[in-house]
Design an enzyme around this catalytic site. Structure first.
Site, PDB file in Angstrom:
ATOM      1  N   ASN A  46     -35.400  68.807  -7.643  1.00 49.56           N
ATOM      2  CA  ASN A  46     -35.616  68.746  -6.186  1.00 49.56           C
ATOM      3  C   ASN A  46     -36.031  70.105  -5.631  1.00 49.56           C
ATOM      4  O   ASN A  46     -36.909  70.193  -4.770  1.00 49.56           O
ATOM      5  CB  ASN A  46     -34.346  68.274  -5.477  1.00 49.56           C
ATOM      6  CG  ASN A  46     -34.247  66.751  -5.424  1.00 49.56           C
ATOM      7  OD1 ASN A  46     -35.265  66.065  -5.419  1.00 49.56           O
ATOM      8  ND2 ASN A  46     -33.029  66.234  -5.397  1.00 49.56           N
ATOM      9  N   ASP A  83     -37.332  61.603  -4.842  1.00 49.69           N
ATOM     10  CA  ASP A  83     -37.155  60.168  -4.602  1.00 49.69           C
ATOM     11  C   ASP A  83     -38.053  59.336  -5.517  1.00 49.69           C
ATOM     12  O   ASP A  83     -37.635  58.291  -6.038  1.00 49.69           O
ATOM     13  CB  ASP A  83     -37.471  59.832  -3.134  1.00 49.69           C
ATOM     14  CG  ASP A  83     -36.358  60.302  -2.194  1.00 49.69           C
ATOM     15  OD1 ASP A  83     -35.309  60.755  -2.719  1.00 49.69           O
ATOM     16  OD2 ASP A  83     -36.533  60.214  -0.970  1.00 49.69           O
ATOM     17  N   GLU A  87     -27.959  61.058  -8.349  1.00 47.68           N
ATOM     18  CA  GLU A  87     -28.854  60.839  -9.492  1.00 47.68           C
ATOM     19  C   GLU A  87     -28.097  60.193 -10.650  1.00 47.68           C
ATOM     20  O   GLU A  87     -28.467  60.322 -11.802  1.00 47.68           O
ATOM     21  CB  GLU A  87     -29.502  62.156  -9.925  1.00 47.68           C
ATOM     22  CG  GLU A  87     -28.559  63.190 -10.522  1.00 47.68           C
ATOM     23  CD  GLU A  87     -27.913  64.124  -9.499  1.00 47.68           C
ATOM     24  OE1 GLU A  87     -27.771  63.721  -8.320  1.00 47.68           O
ATOM     25  OE2 GLU A  87     -27.528  65.242  -9.886  1.00 47.68           O
ATOM     26  N   ASP A 136     -26.771  60.194 -15.998  1.00 54.41           N
ATOM     27  CA  ASP A 136     -27.008  61.236 -14.998  1.00 54.41           C
ATOM     28  C   ASP A 136     -28.278  62.008 -15.367  1.00 54.41           C
ATOM     29  O   ASP A 136     -28.397  62.505 -16.495  1.00 54.41           O
ATOM     30  CB  ASP A 136     -25.792  62.179 -14.948  1.00 54.41           C
ATOM     31  CG  ASP A 136     -25.904  63.192 -13.829  1.00 54.41           C
ATOM     32  OD1 ASP A 136     -25.423  62.915 -12.717  1.00 54.41           O
ATOM     33  OD2 ASP A 136     -26.502  64.262 -14.075  1.00 54.41           O
ATOM     34  N   ILE A 137     -29.219  62.073 -14.431  1.00 57.32           N
ATOM     35  CA  ILE A 137     -30.483  62.777 -14.699  1.00 57.32           C
ATOM     36  C   ILE A 137     -30.183  64.270 -14.879  1.00 57.32           C
ATOM     37  O   ILE A 137     -29.454  64.863 -14.073  1.00 57.32           O
ATOM     38  CB  ILE A 137     -31.487  62.560 -13.547  1.00 57.32           C
ATOM     39  CG1 ILE A 137     -31.765  61.067 -13.351  1.00 57.32           C
ATOM     40  CG2 ILE A 137     -32.787  63.321 -13.817  1.00 57.32           C
ATOM     41  CD1 ILE A 137     -32.664  60.744 -12.172  1.00 57.32           C
TER      42      ILE A 137
END
Ligand SMILES: [Mg+2]
Length: 319
Positions: free
Chosen positions: A190, A199, A226, A182-183
């Site tokens: 964002n 993106d 993500e 998971d980022i």
């Protein structure tokens, strides 16, 4: 476009054609005609043909109808009933024109008919047309299993692959490892840089994970937003943790600026690893839950890191 590169890059080799005929002379004629453009395989009877289809996975079979023991119709019916071979295109080769036979052949799932004696120009053209159709439908099938944004496998693909690996590893009593990724602070990424940049970041991260996990039977999929997931068959916890650490390090090395991250000035990722020697009586969800728990702990303990655990299927089964 990225997806095109991904899909087209996957199969640079020639298309494969299997020639099936009980008469060697017929095989020779076809072989001579097609050998420059395709990889050619040959079978002399129906059983051998089915065997070759399972082993070689040809794109197209040129199938003689009149053969002893197992005739062409039987072979075609067999291929179309097996999920492993049902997508292989079949062109029947028949001794003479017979409307009833053609009707029967098309009903069985053949895509075309060629009559003996073989006309080289017509045969080449028909084979070329069917190979083109087959490649297009293969491409569509693979796109349906890819994530449109990142080009790695999608969630659907993950859901298809996991039970297959689960069964295989339980049969062989081999460890199966899952890595959930998971980022870190992606929502604030964002918010800071906008969704278009978000993106771009997802694509770069996906590509990096894909490049890092490089055995052909491993799967990298986008799990959601993500989140990414890797399935590594025949891999123990030490091996899986090593791969996960490589992924975590490789994401930092991308140096994607992330000024609103609380752990680094660059984009980072957290990883949860779980390993199990599966058994048939335990659901594969156990592995997902275990990897998810490790991911949660990795987040809690500061992110940009790997945590892993072994799951004991034997204990679970008796609980
Ligand atoms: Mg024959």
């Amino acid at each position: 476009m990225f997806i095109d590169e991904y899909v087209l890059g996957a199969s640079p080799e020639k298309c494969k054609i299997l020639l099936v005929d009980d008469q060697v002379v017929n095989i020779k004629i076809l072989h001579q005609l097609l050998q420059d453009d395709y990889d050619i395989y040959m079978a002399r009877d129906g059983h051998q043909a089915i065997d070759m289809c399972n082993k070689v996975k040809p794109d197209l079979v040129l199938l003689d109808i009149e053969m002893p023991i197992l005739n062409g119709f039987d072979v075609c019916a067999h291929l179309k009933n097996d999920p492993n071979t049902q997508d292989i295109a079949v062109i029947f080769i028949s001794g003479h024109f017979d409307e009833d036979k053609e009707v029967k052949g098309f009903k069985l799932g053949a895509v075309d008919f060629i009559h003996k004696p073989i006309n080289p120009v017509i045969t080449k053209a028909r084979v070329k047309n069917q190979i083109k159709l087959k490649s297009q439908s293969d491409l569509l099938r693979s796109i349906a299993l890819l994530d449109g944004l990142t080009g790695v496998a999608n969630r659907r693909s993950f859901e298809q692959v996991l039970p297959v690996n689960w069964l295989q590893c339980s049969r062989e009593q081999q460890p199966l490892t899952m890595i959930l990724l998971d980022i870190d602070f992606f929502k604030s990424f964002n918010d800071t840089y906008g969704h278009t940049e978000g993106d771009v970041c997802l694509r770069q991260v996906a590509q990096k994970i894909h490049d890092t996990v490089n055995r052909p039977y491993d799967l990298v999929a986008r799990y959601g937003g993500e989140e990414f997931v890797c399935i590594l068959p025949n891999t123990d916890l030490i091996g899986g943790t090593y791969v996960a650490q490589q992924i975590v390090d490789s994401i930092v090395s991308l140096k994607i600026a992330h000024e609103s991250s609380q752990v680094s000035s660059y984009v980072t990722i957290s990883a949860g690893v779980a390993t199990i020697v599966p058994t048939r009586d335990v659901s594969a969800n156990i592995l997902i839950e275990a990897a998810d728990k490790q991911l949660y702990l990795a987040k809690n303990r500061g992110r940009n890191r790997v945590l892993g655990a072994e799951v004991m299927a034997a204990e679970l089964a008796t609980v």
